[in-house]
Write a protein that holds these residues in place. Structure first.
Motif, PDB file in Angstrom:
ATOM      1  N   ILE A  97      52.129  38.273  41.491  1.00 12.72           N
ATOM      2  CA  ILE A  97      50.942  37.723  42.453  1.00 12.72           C
ATOM      3  C   ILE A  97      50.784  36.085  42.239  1.00 12.72           C
ATOM      4  O   ILE A  97      50.806  35.740  41.317  1.00 12.72           O
ATOM      5  N   GLU A  98      50.828  35.528  43.432  1.00 16.49           N
ATOM      6  CA  GLU A  98      50.663  34.001  43.470  1.00 16.49           C
ATOM      7  C   GLU A  98      49.225  33.747  44.238  1.00 16.49           C
ATOM      8  O   GLU A  98      48.968  34.204  45.304  1.00 16.49           O
ATOM      9  N   LEU A  99      48.470  33.023  43.784  1.00 12.05           N
ATOM     10  CA  LEU A  99      47.196  32.779  44.156  1.00 12.05           C
ATOM     11  C   LEU A  99      47.481  31.388  44.590  1.00 12.05           C
ATOM     12  O   LEU A  99      47.796  30.478  44.013  1.00 12.05           O
ATOM     13  N   THR A 100      46.991  31.200  45.943  1.00 17.88           N
ATOM     14  CA  THR A 100      47.263  29.704  46.718  1.00 17.88           C
ATOM     15  C   THR A 100      46.009  29.074  47.082  1.00 17.88           C
ATOM     16  O   THR A 100      46.097  27.994  47.497  1.00 17.88           O
ATOM     17  N   ALA A 101      44.900  29.290  46.231  1.00 18.89           N
ATOM     18  CA  ALA A 101      43.531  28.557  46.185  1.00 18.89           C
ATOM     19  C   ALA A 101      43.053  28.781  44.647  1.00 18.89           C
ATOM     20  O   ALA A 101      43.407  29.636  44.198  1.00 18.89           O
ATOM     21  N   GLY A 102      42.578  27.874  44.590  1.00 20.96           N
ATOM     22  CA  GLY A 102      41.537  27.875  43.171  1.00 20.96           C
ATOM     23  C   GLY A 102      40.473  28.634  42.952  1.00 20.96           C
ATOM     24  O   GLY A 102      39.902  29.419  44.243  1.00 20.96           O
ATOM     25  N   SER A 103      40.156  28.976  41.999  1.00 18.41           N
ATOM     26  CA  SER A 103      38.917  29.645  41.595  1.00 18.41           C
ATOM     27  C   SER A 103      39.031  31.359  42.243  1.00 18.41           C
ATOM     28  O   SER A 103      37.994  31.920  42.581  1.00 18.41           O
ATOM     29  N   GLN A 104      40.207  31.762  42.269  1.00 22.69           N
ATOM     30  CA  GLN A 104      40.569  33.103  42.527  1.00 22.69           C
ATOM     31  C   GLN A 104      40.827  33.997  41.305  1.00 22.69           C
ATOM     32  O   GLN A 104      41.019  33.434  40.138  1.00 22.69           O
ATOM     33  N   ILE A 105      41.104  35.265  41.555  1.00 26.35           N
ATOM     34  CA  ILE A 105      41.090  36.321  40.388  1.00 26.35           C
ATOM     35  C   ILE A 105      42.664  37.067  40.903  1.00 26.35           C
ATOM     36  O   ILE A 105      42.810  37.403  41.839  1.00 26.35           O
ATOM     37  N   GLY A 106      43.435  36.884  39.780  1.00 20.80           N
ATOM     38  CA  GLY A 106      44.675  37.801  40.111  1.00 20.80           C
ATOM     39  C   GLY A 106      44.626  39.236  39.991  1.00 20.80           C
ATOM     40  O   GLY A 106      44.714  39.793  41.169  1.00 20.80           O
ATOM     41  N   ILE A 107      43.823  39.793  39.059  1.00 19.54           N
ATOM     42  CA  ILE A 107      43.699  41.294  39.104  1.00 19.54           C
ATOM     43  C   ILE A 107      41.988  41.476  38.517  1.00 19.54           C
ATOM     44  O   ILE A 107      41.824  40.846  37.489  1.00 19.54           O
ATOM     45  N   ARG A 108      41.289  42.041  39.379  1.00 20.08           N
ATOM     46  CA  ARG A 108      39.927  42.091  39.038  1.00 20.08           C
ATOM     47  C   ARG A 108      39.744  43.627  38.881  1.00 20.08           C
ATOM     48  O   ARG A 108      40.185  44.643  39.781  1.00 20.08           O
ATOM     49  N   LEU A 109      39.157  44.026  37.943  1.00 18.08           N
ATOM     50  CA  LEU A 109      38.442  45.415  37.667  1.00 18.08           C
ATOM     51  C   LEU A 109      37.159  45.624  37.421  1.00 18.08           C
ATOM     52  O   LEU A 109      36.209  44.778  36.729  1.00 18.08           O
ATOM     53  N   GLN A 110      36.205  46.362  38.068  1.00 14.39           N
ATOM     54  CA  GLN A 110      34.918  46.451  38.336  1.00 14.39           C
ATOM     55  C   GLN A 110      34.500  48.010  38.172  1.00 14.39           C
ATOM     56  O   GLN A 110      35.106  48.717  38.904  1.00 14.39           O
ATOM     57  N   PHE A 111      33.645  48.407  37.476  1.00 14.75           N
ATOM     58  CA  PHE A 111      33.277  49.924  37.345  1.00 14.75           C
ATOM     59  C   PHE A 111      34.487  50.687  37.240  1.00 14.75           C
ATOM     60  O   PHE A 111      34.293  51.896  37.806  1.00 14.75           O
TER      61      PHE A 111
END
Length: 394
Positions: A313-327
Motif C-alpha cells: 500500500i502506497e499512500l499518496t496524500a497525508g493524513s490517510q490510513i493504510g489499513i482501517r478496521l471498524q466494528f
C-alpha cells in the motif's frame, strides 16, 4: 429498453466488431442497456465475447448500462438471475451508468479480459455469488471499479397460487415461526416454485412456513427456509485506475481479492462493508498493490474472520490510513508493506476504531508514515511489526 436482447443458450461473438450508439437513447433518468434481457424467469448459458460497446453518444444523464443480465429496473437490485454467464474480451466505453451488471441471484459467472472505461457510476457490478472476475482493466469509473453487492437474500418456496405478486416492496409474515422480512421481488413470475429476495429479516423462517403479504393477501409455502447468500467471488489480477474505489464488497461473504492493482483511487483502494443482514465473514485480501490518495484497505461494520495478508500500500496524500478496521472481529493483518509521504504526514499504518474485537497483527512493515498501529478499542496481538523513518508513534 435493450438494444440487443439476450436469450438462454446463446453466444454473441463480436469477432472484434463495435456496437456504436450514434445518438439518442433514454432521456435524462431513463433506463436502458445496449445488451440485456427482458426474461422474467431468468437466463442461463450465455456468452458475450470480443465486442466493443461505444456509448459516448448515449445521453449521459440517462441510467444506461453496457451489458446487463437479469430483468428488472436499473437501480432495483432485485431482478431475475442469470446462471452460467461469460463475458470475455469486451470493451465497454463511456457508459453513463454501469459498464456490466449481473442481477441478484446470478451465479456461476466469469468476467475476464475486459476493458471498461469511463463509466459514470460502477464499472462491473455483481449482485450474486459463485464466480470469478479476473484480468480486467477498469479505468475512470465514477464509483467502484468492481462492486459485489449482497444486500438481498434468498428463500426457496413452492405453490404460489397467484401470479404477479411481490413485484414491489412489501413486508411479509411467516407462520408459525413468526419471522418477517421486507421483500422486494420474487424471481419467478408465475410458476409453481421460485425464490424470494429480501433484506431486513426478523426472526428465523422455518421449513413449510406459510408466507402472507399484507397488501396482496397472497399465500405461499416455504419449501426450504435455507438462505442462499451472495458472495464466494474471486476477484483477481485486475487493474483499476482513476476510480473512486478499486473493489467494494457490500454484505457478502467468502470472497478472495487477490493480486489486483489499484492505482490512484480517491477513496480506499479496497473496502469491505456490511449494509444489511447477517454479518459477513471469510474474506481474504492478499497480494494487492494499492496506490491511493484516500486510504489503502477499509474493513468496516461487523465483518468477521477476514485475512488482510501481503498487500503493498502506497499512500499518496497525508493524513490517510493504510489499513482501517471498524466494528470488526477476528481480523488477521499479516505481512503487509505500507509507505506514506513522510514521517510527519499525519498518516497511520493500521488504525483500529469504533467498537472492535480481536486483531492479530504480525510482520507488517511501514515507512514514511507518522503513526504505526493505533489499537483503539481492539484487543491487539502484535508480533514482529516494524516502522522505519516514521514519526514518534511509528
Amino acid at each position: 429498453y435493450h438494444a440487443l436482447r439476450m436469450h438462454s443458450n446463446t453466444t454473441l461473438d463480436g469477432n472484434g466488431a463495435t456496437i456504436k450508439v450514434t445518438s439518442g437513447g433514454p432521456g435524462a433518468g431513463g433506463h436502458g442497456s445496449i445488451i440485456g434481457n427482458d426474461n422474467a424467469t431468468g437466463l442461463e448459458n450465455i456468452t458475450v465475447r470480443d465486442v466493443t460497446i461505444d456509448m459516448a453518444s448515449v445521453n449521459q444523464s440517462s441510467v444506461t448500462i453496457g451489458i446487463i443480465a437479469g430483468n428488472g429496473f436499473v437501480g432495483n437490485y432485485a431482478g431475475t438471475p442469470v446462471e452460467n454467464m461469460r463475458i470475455e474480451g469486451c470493451e465497454i466505453l463511456d457508459s453513463p451508468y454501469l459498464g456490466i451488471q449481473l442481477r441478484d441471484g446470478s451465479n456461476n459467472f466469469a468476467i475476464q479480459n475486459n476493458y471498461v472505461k469511463d463509466s459514470g457510476n460502477i464499472g462491473i457490478q455483481i449482485v450474486g455469488r459463485d464466480g470469478r472476475i479476473s484480468n480486467n482493466r477498469v479505468v475512470g469509473s465514477g464509483d467502484n471499479a468492481i462492486d459485489i453487492y449482497g444486500q438481498y437474500r434468498v428463500i426457496n418456496y413452492d405453490a404460489r397460487p397467484v401470479a404477479g405478486s411481490f413485484t414491489g416492496s412489501e413486508t411479509l409474515n411467516f407462520s408459525p415461526s413468526g419471522a418477517s422480512a421486507t421483500f422486494y421481488q420474487d424471481t419467478n413470475d408465475a410458476g409453481a416454485s421460485g425464490k424470494l429476495l429480501y433484506h431486513s429479516l426478523t426472526g428465523t423462517p422455518a421449513d413449510n412456513d406459510s408466507i402472507t403479504g399484507a397488501t396482496s393477501g397472497t399465500q405461499v409455502t416455504a419449501s426450504s427456509a435455507e438462505e442462499e447468500p451472495n458472495g464466494n467471488v474471486v476477484i483477481s489480477d485486475n487493474f483499476f485506475e482513476d476510480c473512486y474505489r478499486g473493489v467494494f464488497l457490500e454484505t457478502v461473504g467468502n470472497c478472495a481479492v487477490a493480486g489486483n492493482v489499484v492505482k490512484d483511487s480517491t477513496d480506499y483502494g479496497i473496502m469491505v462493508n456490511r449494509g444489511f443482514g447477517p454479518e459477513p465473514d471469510g474474506h481474504t485480501i492478499t497480494g494487492n498493490k494499492i496506490r491511493s490518495a484516500g486510504g489503502g484497505i477499509n474493513v468496516n461494520q461487523v465483518i468477521f474472520r477476514t485475512n488482510v495478508v501481503g498487500n503493498n500500500i502506497e499512500l499518496t496524500a497525508g493524513s490517510q490510513i493504510g489499513i482501517r478496521l471498524q466494528f470488526s472481529y477476528g481480523i488477521n493483518v499479516t505481512g503487509n508493506s505500507l509507505r506514506g509521504t513522510g514521517s510527519g504526514d499525519g498518516s497511520t499504518a493500521i488504525l483500529c476504531t469504533s467498537t472492535g474485537g480481536e486483531l492479530l497483527a504480525v510482520g507488517n512493515y511501514w515507512e514514511q508514515i507518522q503513526n504505526g498501529i493505533d489499537e483503539g478499542p481492539f484487543v491487539v496481538k502484535s508480533v514482529g511489526n516494524y516502522g522505519y523513518n516514521s514519526g514518534a508513534n511509528g
